[in-house]
Write a protein that holds these residues in place. Sequence first.
Motif, PDB file in Angstrom:
ATOM      1  N   THR A   1      47.833  35.949  84.300  1.00 44.95           N
ATOM      2  CA  THR A   1      46.783  35.650  83.337  1.00 44.95           C
ATOM      3  C   THR A   1      45.431  35.750  84.020  1.00 44.95           C
TER       4      THR A   1
ATOM      5  N   ARG B   1      44.744  30.662  77.795  1.00 44.64           N
ATOM      6  CA  ARG B   1      44.367  31.591  76.729  1.00 44.64           C
ATOM      7  C   ARG B   1      43.369  30.940  75.795  1.00 44.64           C
TER       8      ARG B   1
ATOM      9  N   ASP C   1      42.846  34.422  71.341  1.00 43.74           N
ATOM     10  CA  ASP C   1      44.069  35.067  71.825  1.00 43.74           C
ATOM     11  C   ASP C   1      45.312  34.371  71.287  1.00 43.74           C
TER      12      ASP C   1
ATOM     13  N   ARG D   1      47.253  38.007  75.048  1.00 47.62           N
ATOM     14  CA  ARG D   1      46.724  37.368  76.246  1.00 47.62           C
ATOM     15  C   ARG D   1      46.072  38.438  77.111  1.00 47.62           C
TER      16      ARG D   1
END
Length: 135
Positions: free
Chosen positions: A18, A121, A125, A131
Amino acid sequence: MSSTAGRPAPTSPLEGSTAPFGRRLIALVIDWASCLLIVHGLIGAVAELSPAAFSFAPLGLLFLLNLVGVTLGGATFGHRIMGLRVVPMYGEWVTPLRAAIRAALLCVFIPALIVLGDDGRGLHDRLAGTRITRP
């Protein structure tokens, strides 16, 4: 010829880490600055816009560039510069509907700053089922 010609290869939601909030914010600033430059530099020099249209034109362009960039290439101009990619949480591709939801909420800007959960997130999103990752 396949209808997915020219699209990036599908990814699983577990692929890539991420993206950190700072990189995502810088990508958004790059996208916004490019929209301002396009509207004020190119469109403003060619077309006569009212003050109201001139104030909303960069926002409309941000929506359009996000919709097209995320749907067709998985990233906007700012995402590409920062080495980021928008991937779906479910399915193989970010559909035009998901990209439109994400772009519309991003234009409101407040959902992008609301980060819920441990995965980092933004609300836009989460609602779009996407994401942002760093491949």
